[in-house]
Design a protein around this motif. Structure first.
Motif, mmCIF file in Angstrom:
data_model
loop_
_atom_site.group_PDB
_atom_site.id
_atom_site.type_symbol
_atom_site.label_atom_id
_atom_site.label_comp_id
_atom_site.label_asym_id
_atom_site.label_seq_id
_atom_site.Cartn_x
_atom_site.Cartn_y
_atom_site.Cartn_z
ATOM 1 N N ARG A 61 -37.857 51.713 -47.896
ATOM 2 C CA ARG A 61 -36.415 51.483 -47.761
ATOM 3 C C ARG A 61 -35.769 52.575 -46.914
ATOM 4 N N LYS A 62 -36.320 53.769 -46.995
ATOM 5 C CA LYS A 62 -35.757 54.908 -46.268
ATOM 6 C C LYS A 62 -36.449 55.175 -44.942
ATOM 7 N N LYS A 63 -37.746 54.953 -44.896
ATOM 8 C CA LYS A 63 -38.545 55.332 -43.718
ATOM 9 C C LYS A 63 -39.525 54.228 -43.341
ATOM 10 N N LEU A 64 -39.025 53.048 -43.074
ATOM 11 C CA LEU A 64 -39.886 51.919 -42.740
ATOM 12 C C LEU A 64 -40.827 52.207 -41.564
ATOM 13 N N PRO A 65 -40.410 52.976 -40.556
ATOM 14 C CA PRO A 65 -41.343 53.274 -39.454
ATOM 15 C C PRO A 65 -42.620 53.995 -39.905
ATOM 16 N N TYR A 66 -42.589 54.626 -41.063
ATOM 17 C CA TYR A 66 -43.794 55.284 -41.580
ATOM 18 C C TYR A 66 -44.912 54.276 -41.843
ATOM 19 N N LEU A 67 -44.570 53.013 -41.954
ATOM 20 C CA LEU A 67 -45.569 51.983 -42.210
ATOM 21 C C LEU A 67 -46.367 51.636 -40.958
ATOM 22 N N LEU A 68 -45.787 51.804 -39.797
ATOM 23 C CA LEU A 68 -46.404 51.308 -38.562
ATOM 24 C C LEU A 68 -47.848 51.769 -38.349
ATOM 25 N N GLU A 95 -40.119 41.704 -46.497
ATOM 26 C CA GLU A 95 -38.763 41.318 -46.101
ATOM 27 C C GLU A 95 -38.162 42.385 -45.176
ATOM 28 N N LEU A 96 -38.327 43.648 -45.524
ATOM 29 C CA LEU A 96 -37.816 44.727 -44.672
ATOM 30 C C LEU A 96 -38.451 44.677 -43.282
ATOM 31 N N LEU A 97 -39.758 44.411 -43.239
ATOM 32 C CA LEU A 97 -40.465 44.318 -41.950
ATOM 33 C C LEU A 97 -39.941 43.177 -41.098
ATOM 34 N N THR A 98 -39.760 42.014 -41.698
ATOM 35 C CA THR A 98 -39.307 40.866 -40.913
ATOM 36 C C THR A 98 -37.862 41.057 -40.446
ATOM 37 N N ILE A 99 -37.061 41.716 -41.244
ATOM 38 C CA ILE A 99 -35.690 42.011 -40.824
ATOM 39 C C ILE A 99 -35.698 42.976 -39.644
ATOM 40 N N ALA A 100 -36.550 44.010 -39.715
ATOM 41 C CA ALA A 100 -36.642 44.977 -38.613
ATOM 42 C C ALA A 100 -37.110 44.286 -37.329
ATOM 43 N N TYR A 101 -38.065 43.382 -37.466
ATOM 44 C CA TYR A 101 -38.642 42.715 -36.301
ATOM 45 C C TYR A 101 -37.707 41.653 -35.724
ATOM 46 N N PHE A 102 -37.193 40.783 -36.572
ATOM 47 C CA PHE A 102 -36.441 39.626 -36.076
ATOM 48 C C PHE A 102 -34.936 39.838 -36.014
ATOM 49 N N LYS A 103 -34.344 40.385 -37.053
ATOM 50 C CA LYS A 103 -32.884 40.507 -37.109
ATOM 51 C C LYS A 103 -32.391 41.729 -36.342
ATOM 52 N N LYS A 104 -33.016 42.875 -36.614
ATOM 53 C CA LYS A 104 -32.600 44.111 -35.938
ATOM 54 C C LYS A 104 -33.243 44.244 -34.566
ATOM 55 N N ASN A 112 -45.318 46.999 -32.149
ATOM 56 C CA ASN A 112 -46.489 47.334 -32.957
ATOM 57 C C ASN A 112 -46.954 46.261 -33.923
ATOM 58 N N ILE A 113 -46.174 45.216 -34.111
ATOM 59 C CA ILE A 113 -46.587 44.135 -35.004
ATOM 60 C C ILE A 113 -47.096 42.986 -34.143
ATOM 61 N N SER A 114 -48.354 42.665 -34.318
ATOM 62 C CA SER A 114 -48.970 41.612 -33.503
ATOM 63 C C SER A 114 -48.640 40.228 -34.054
ATOM 64 N N ASP A 115 -48.862 39.222 -33.224
ATOM 65 C CA ASP A 115 -48.686 37.840 -33.683
ATOM 66 C C ASP A 115 -49.636 37.548 -34.847
ATOM 67 N N GLU A 116 -50.829 38.132 -34.798
ATOM 68 C CA GLU A 116 -51.789 37.937 -35.886
ATOM 69 C C GLU A 116 -51.247 38.526 -37.191
ATOM 70 N N ASN A 117 -50.612 39.713 -37.105
ATOM 71 C CA ASN A 117 -49.993 40.309 -38.295
ATOM 72 C C ASN A 117 -48.914 39.383 -38.846
ATOM 73 N N LEU A 118 -48.105 38.836 -37.957
ATOM 74 C CA LEU A 118 -47.028 37.941 -38.380
ATOM 75 C C LEU A 118 -47.592 36.671 -39.010
ATOM 76 N N LYS A 151 -40.457 32.625 -34.945
ATOM 77 C CA LYS A 151 -41.610 32.820 -34.064
ATOM 78 C C LYS A 151 -42.562 31.622 -34.113
ATOM 79 N N PHE A 152 -42.697 31.045 -35.300
ATOM 80 C CA PHE A 152 -43.648 29.953 -35.507
ATOM 81 C C PHE A 152 -42.879 28.686 -35.891
#
Length: 190
Positions: A61-68, A95-104, A112-118, A151-152
């Protein structure tokens, strides 16, 4: 903090919200431990604790980029989760990941998130939505799927069908999010 200290803190009995917050503050200073924390999540799924998954969710919630740097093991491990206490916080991270990728449209996530990851997220989120999971995991999954459908092409019609079939028997929270999701899907078609 070392990985051994992290392991000890996570496995010293149930942690309070204050203790989780303190651990998250420490981990914010040690992003190199995120991979170890993630391993702890997948290990605890085999037991009956949820300190690591709760800590992981609050850190993301605080440091989502740490997941990359740990995205592939995160995504690969999602389908192995069985404990509701672990699925719920990991569904929230999805949910946080998809918001970062699609909404933000955060460039770091889009790069850094591949289509395969999605695609893996689509699969696990549908599994959580239609499986015997608690409402929170289903709610996070439906939100993630509403974004992933951007995306799909096939995702939105499937999501709409599932929600229309399940909304009447859902809890108040499920019905509320399902209605919002269906309204969003309808607005996207126009």
């Amino acid at each position: 903090m070392t990985k051994e200290q992290l392991h000890q803190k996570l496995n010293s009995g149930r942690l309070s919200k204050v203790q989780i917050d303190g651990l998250v503050a420490e981990l914010e200073q040690h992003p190199e431990l995120v991979g170890h924390l993630l391993q702890e999540v997948f290990e605890e799924d085999k037991g009956d604790t949820f300190n690591a998954s709760w800590t992981f969710d609050h850190l993301m919630r605080k440091k989502l980029p740490y997941l990359l740097p740990f995205l592939q093991p995160f995504v690969d491990g999602l389908e192995t989760l069985r404990s509701q206490s672990c699925i719920r916080p990991m569904a929230h991270v999805c949910e946080l990941l998809t918001i970062a990728y699609f909404k933000k449209k955060d460039p770091a996530f889009q790069k850094n998130i591949s289509d395969e990851n999605l695609e893996q997220l689509v699969t696990v989120c549908f599994d959580w939505l239609i499986g015997q999971n608690k409402v929170a995991a289903k709610v996070f999954a439906m939100t993630s799927l509403s974004h992933l459908g951007e995306k799909f092409d096939w995702v939105h019609p499937e999501l709409k069908m599932v929600l229309e079939q399940t909304i009447s028997s859902g809890t108040a929270g499920y019905k509320n999010r399902a209605k919002k999701t269906l309204d969003r899907l309808k607005a996207l078609r126009h």
